[in-house]
Design a protein around this motif. Structure first.
Motif, short mmCIF file in Angstrom:
data_model
loop_
_atom_site.label_atom_id
_atom_site.label_comp_id
_atom_site.label_asym_id
_atom_site.label_seq_id
_atom_site.Cartn_x
_atom_site.Cartn_y
_atom_site.Cartn_z
N GLN B 200 52.82 -12.35 13.74
CA GLN B 200 52.38 -13.05 14.95
C GLN B 200 51.13 -13.88 14.69
O GLN B 200 50.87 -14.84 15.38
CB GLN B 200 52.11 -12.02 16.07
CG GLN B 200 52.41 -12.61 17.44
CD GLN B 200 51.57 -12.00 18.55
OE1 GLN B 200 50.91 -10.98 18.39
NE2 GLN B 200 51.60 -12.65 19.69
N ARG B 202 50.52 -15.77 12.17
CA ARG B 202 50.94 -17.03 11.56
C ARG B 202 50.27 -17.33 10.22
O ARG B 202 50.95 -17.64 9.26
CB ARG B 202 50.74 -18.21 12.52
CG ARG B 202 51.33 -17.95 13.90
CD ARG B 202 51.40 -19.19 14.73
NE ARG B 202 50.12 -19.79 14.94
CZ ARG B 202 49.92 -20.90 15.63
NH1 ARG B 202 50.94 -21.51 16.18
NH2 ARG B 202 48.72 -21.40 15.77
N VAL B 255 58.88 -5.98 7.27
CA VAL B 255 59.04 -4.87 8.20
C VAL B 255 59.72 -5.36 9.49
O VAL B 255 59.51 -6.49 9.92
CB VAL B 255 57.66 -4.23 8.49
CG1 VAL B 255 56.71 -5.25 9.10
CG2 VAL B 255 57.77 -3.01 9.36
N ASN B 256 60.54 -4.52 10.08
CA ASN B 256 61.25 -4.87 11.31
C ASN B 256 60.27 -5.28 12.41
O ASN B 256 59.26 -4.63 12.60
CB ASN B 256 62.05 -3.66 11.82
CG ASN B 256 63.43 -3.66 11.23
OD1 ASN B 256 63.92 -4.70 10.78
ND2 ASN B 256 64.06 -2.49 11.21
N GLY B 257 60.61 -6.34 13.12
CA GLY B 257 59.76 -6.78 14.23
C GLY B 257 58.44 -7.36 13.76
O GLY B 257 57.46 -7.32 14.49
N GLN B 259 57.42 -10.25 13.59
CA GLN B 259 56.91 -11.36 14.42
C GLN B 259 56.07 -10.84 15.58
O GLN B 259 55.37 -11.60 16.23
CB GLN B 259 58.07 -12.19 14.99
CG GLN B 259 58.94 -12.85 13.94
CD GLN B 259 60.21 -12.06 13.69
OE1 GLN B 259 60.23 -10.84 13.86
NE2 GLN B 259 61.27 -12.72 13.27
N SER B 260 56.19 -9.55 15.89
CA SER B 260 55.42 -8.99 17.02
C SER B 260 54.10 -8.38 16.57
O SER B 260 53.33 -7.93 17.40
CB SER B 260 56.23 -7.90 17.72
OG SER B 260 57.29 -8.45 18.44
N ILE B 261 53.87 -8.33 15.25
CA ILE B 261 52.68 -7.62 14.76
C ILE B 261 51.54 -8.63 14.56
O ILE B 261 51.73 -9.68 13.96
CB ILE B 261 52.98 -6.92 13.43
CG1 ILE B 261 54.17 -5.97 13.62
CG2 ILE B 261 51.77 -6.15 12.93
CD1 ILE B 261 54.65 -5.33 12.34
N ALA B 262 50.37 -8.30 15.10
CA ALA B 262 49.20 -9.18 14.94
C ALA B 262 48.24 -8.56 13.95
O ALA B 262 48.12 -7.35 13.86
CB ALA B 262 48.51 -9.38 16.29
N ALA B 267 47.18 -3.60 12.23
CA ALA B 267 48.41 -2.81 12.24
C ALA B 267 49.18 -3.00 10.93
O ALA B 267 49.83 -2.08 10.46
CB ALA B 267 49.27 -3.22 13.43
N LEU B 271 50.41 0.00 8.23
CA LEU B 271 51.76 0.25 7.72
C LEU B 271 51.72 0.59 6.24
O LEU B 271 52.47 1.44 5.76
CB LEU B 271 52.64 -0.98 7.94
CG LEU B 271 53.10 -1.23 9.37
CD1 LEU B 271 53.76 -2.60 9.49
CD2 LEU B 271 54.08 -0.14 9.81
N ARG B 276 54.43 3.47 5.33
CA ARG B 276 55.64 2.97 5.98
C ARG B 276 56.07 1.64 5.42
O ARG B 276 57.17 1.17 5.71
CB ARG B 276 55.40 2.89 7.48
CG ARG B 276 55.18 4.30 8.04
CD ARG B 276 54.54 4.28 9.39
NE ARG B 276 55.42 3.76 10.41
CZ ARG B 276 55.13 3.81 11.70
NH1 ARG B 276 54.01 4.34 12.10
NH2 ARG B 276 55.96 3.31 12.59
N GLU B 418 55.83 -20.53 11.46
CA GLU B 418 56.36 -19.47 12.31
C GLU B 418 57.87 -19.64 12.52
O GLU B 418 58.63 -18.69 12.47
CB GLU B 418 55.62 -19.48 13.65
CG GLU B 418 55.83 -18.22 14.44
CD GLU B 418 55.11 -18.27 15.76
OE1 GLU B 418 54.67 -19.35 16.17
OE2 GLU B 418 54.98 -17.20 16.39
N SER B 422 61.03 -17.24 11.30
CA SER B 422 62.00 -16.67 12.24
C SER B 422 63.37 -17.29 12.02
O SER B 422 64.28 -17.08 12.83
CB SER B 422 61.53 -16.87 13.68
OG SER B 422 61.44 -18.25 13.96
#
Lengths: 297, 440
Positions: B200, B202, B255-257, B259-262, B267, B271, B276, B418, B422
């Motif tokens: 997220q 970028r 990692v899954n998702g 695009q939602s991690i800032a 965070a 990981l 993880r 970005e 995606s």
């Protein structure tokens, strides 16, 4: 002395009271607006020379598909937040205006989002929605583990949800006040006629709330046009441009892209569209919408 | 009678309110924080531990040693500073010493005559120049002239990995791109994300492309882009690099998702240190925060680091460094001669003093001083030595793209990156979009 001249003199003295507000509105509202208008006809990157370029910015912005997209996103979020917020706010407003045992406690809980700043709300939701460390992952609820801010459709839904969560308390508060203004005699009469609660709601409460709905809708429309802080922190317009609303587009062009001219054009578009929409919503209420409903006034 | 009194009172109220309003308006025009008192130079610094304390100590020490030429420091939060400094420079209210990241932002100041050329000053003070890493001067040099003093630390981008997870699956850290791709299914099958990425934000994605362009085609590829050559983004090496990133996304390398991690909440680092995700491409500065937040992860030696893998058949030198080569201080051309003299004295005797260097080294950083590796000791020494070697032995240095480009094109580039990550645009579309952006 006739009544009419007293009233005229009263109005005369009240004009003085408006002056300080007028001075501030001119200094901080009108002057910058004129400045933005002038800037929209110039090319300026923020630190260099300001060079007049006529209608170039206007032509560039108005023919930019990015503008149409941002306008579309803004209207979409506006429509969705109206559809979510208005019914829920009315229901909550009606509920908390009544006499229930735990109403006071619930009302306090309902209103907590009102006390938080948009930035704080956005940061909190960002943490809660994190796919690895957020609410879903910590509580082990697979449904909540989604790509909330990384998928275009989910990101818009998330924005609408958070905006609604933030502002439903505010609109409920307005409706609560309005419901309490409805004369009790109307309900008494309807009860004698044998109307139940649901019938009362649709035949008395809802029609009586018409003007409040117009006020509340005007605020939602104007608020959505200038929605910025929450999206800026929550998604920064992403993923790609899915949540790039007009106000954010203006900021990013002006202060990230250092193109003050095009940003000024967008600022003026926001002003014009917001005023037109607000006037349109007011028009829905008919000519008497802004007149007092109080008897005898 | 009554009415008259009301109107007189409101008039009085207005008369009293007027001076308040007038002074509130006047306050906008007088000295902002950028203006120092007479005989005092000003500097704007960035907040954030531990750097803020070191910066403050350096200014305090300078002021104690120079009672007749004082330096006033103001501290700003990173993102707020970026808009603030441009507004101040644009309004001729800049501080005497302008903190900058070098590259495109500095080029913008130079083009508008806002900063002084320091080339001659460096020629007169050869010690100042020879003390610093040679790689630190690239981002301060515009059209062959030096416009800023490099200072503080070097922050290369490093491939971090979790040693424990590599032992668990019985794998070795990748040295080439095909080894890297081969590791992706290995970790996915073990239920471990191969790479952590805070998509997220970028610029985190951008770091991948910086390496891939360079390993694939050498520094010329991005040099041509930064110089604004037509169709520079369509260079075959660029297309190959863009394609490789999408290959990695398609293979579920991230990692899954993601695009939602800032990145701002760390965070992505969590990981890695929570086991993880197996690897993470990130700035050297994350070493400090992983040490602080990762429990025994760093102290017990579970954190590993390697240079970015080479690409088979790529033209780039695998020793090329990527990242922020230093921090930079430029001298405002609007300052008075008296203020400039104080600023030059600070450049010469206030920056990277022995006490300053010790402070940076103790914080786990690598100050941009030749031979500073003799001061490395303790548990952070191996990592500091790695960073020192990557900075001093690098054949060339790729400045972070979003700093190297002018601010407008940089923002456009982050938008397109970005979309590339995606998978909503192809490498060719990315190149076409970026070629259409005027780079100057």
């Amino acid at each position: 002395m006739t009544g009419g001249s007293v009233s005229a003199r009263q109005h005369g003295s009240l004009t003085w009271l408006v002056l300080p507000a007028l001075v501030f509105f001119t200094a901080f509202g009108l002057v910058p607006l004129v400045g933005v208008l002038l800037l929209s006809f110039t090319s300026w990157n923020g630190i260099g020379e300001i060079t007049p370029i006529g209608f170039e910015n206007w032509a560039a912005v108005l023919s930019d598909p990015g503008l149409v997209h941002s306008l579309g996103v803004t209207f979409l979020i506006m429509a969705l937040s109206w559809l979510v917020q208005t019914p829920l706010s009315i229901l909550v407003g009606v509920f908390i205006s009544g006499q229930h045992r735990y109403r006071a406690v619930l009302a306090v809980l309902f209103f907590t989002p009102l006390l938080l700043s948009s930035a704080a709300i956005a940061i909190t939701y960002k943490a809660l929605l994190d796919p690895n460390f957020g609410l879903g992952a910590s509580l082990g609820i697979p449904f909540l583990v989604q790509n909330w801010l990384g998928d275009p459709v989910l990101a818009i839904a998330t924005v609408v949800f958070v905006v609604s969560w933030q502002f439903i308390p505010f609109h409920s508060l307005i409706y609560q006040g309005a419901v309490r203004q409805i004369p009790a005699s109307l309900y008494e009469a309807s009860r004698i006629d044998g109307a139940g609660r649901i019938r009362q709601f649709f035949s008395i409460t809802l029609p009586q709330l018409k003007y409040t709905m117009i006020t509340s809708s005007t605020m939602i429309v104007a608020g959505s046009m200038t929605l910025f802080d929450l999206i800026f922190v929550l998604t920064l317009g992403g993923p790609s441009d899915a949540t790039r609303v007009l106000a954010l587009d203006m900021y990013l062009r002006g202060f990230r892209g250092n193109m003050m001219g095009p940003a000024s054009v967008i600022a003026l578009i926001i002003v014009v569209v917001a005023v037109l929409l607000a006037m349109g919503v007011q028009r829905l209420g008919g000519k008497d919408a802004s007149e007092s409903r109080l008897e005898g006034a | 009678m009554d009415q008259k009194r009301v109107s007189r009172r409101s008039f009085l109220a207005l008369a009293m309110a007027a001076p308040i309003g007038a002074s509130a308006l006047a306050a906008c025009g007088t000295s902002g924080p950028g203006q120092a008192r007479a005989g005092e130079a000003s500097i704007w610094y960035l907040t954030g531990a531990p750097q803020e304390g070191l910066r403050k100590a350096s200014v305090d020490a300078f002021n104690a040693a120079h009672p007749d030429g004082q330096l006033a420091a103001t501290f700003f939060e990173n993102d707020a500073y970026k808009t603030r400094i441009r507004t101040a420079v644009g309004a001729n209210q800049a501080p005497t010493i302008i903190w900058t990241w070098g590259g495109g932002g500095l080029r913008d100041y130079v083009r508008n005559g806002q900063v002084d050329d320091l080339t001659d000053w460096f020629a007169q003070n050869p010690d100042v120049k020879s003390k610093r890493f040679e790689t630190s001067f690239g981002a301060a040099t515009i059209d062959g002239k030096i416009y800023a003093v490099p200072c503080e630390q070097v922050s290369p981008i490093v491939m971090f990995y979790n040693r424990q997870l590599f032992e668990q699956v019985g794998a070795q850290p990748p040295t080439t791109w095909s080894e890297l791709m081969a590791l992706v299914p290995v970790f996915n099958n073990a239920g471990i994300a191969p790479f952590s990425l805070a998509g997220q934000s970028r610029w985190t994605n951008m770091m991948w492309l910086e390496f891939l362009f360079d390993r694939q085609g050498g520094p010329e590829v991005f040099d041509a882009i930064a110089a604004g050559e037509p169709n520079a983004w369509s260079h075959p090496a660029a297309i190959a690099g863009l394609t490789k990133v999408q290959d990695l996304v398609r293979a579920n390398g991230f990692v899954n998702g993601f695009q939602s991690i800032a990145a701002d909440a760390n965070a992505d680092q969590a990981l890695l240190h929570q086991g993880r995700a197996a690897m993470m491409l990130h700035g050297a500065w994350t070493y400090g925060s992983m040490k602080e937040e990762g429990g025994d992860f760093v102290p017990s030696g579970k954190l590993g680091w390697i240079p970015f893998p080479a690409i088979e058949g790529g033209a780039g030198d695998p020793s090329t460094g990527v990242g922020n080569p230093a921090s930079f201080l430029a001298l405002s051309s609007q300052a008075s001669e008296e203020q400039k003299a104080i600023a030059r004295e600070y450049f010469k005797s206030g920056l990277l003093t022995d006490a300053d260097i010790d402070g940076w080294v103790a914080s786990g950083a690598v100050p941009i001083v030749n031979g500073v590796d003799s001061k490395f000791s303790g548990p952070d020494a191996p990592f500091q030595q790695f960073v020192y070697d990557s900075a001093t032995q690098a054949s060339s240095w790729v400045h972070s793209w979003d700093q190297a480009l002018l601010p407008g094109p940089a923002d456009e580039m982050l938008r397109n990156i970005e979309q590339l990550f995606s998978l909503s645009i192809t490498p060719e579309q990315f190149a076409a979009n970026m070629n259409a952006v005027p780079s100057s």
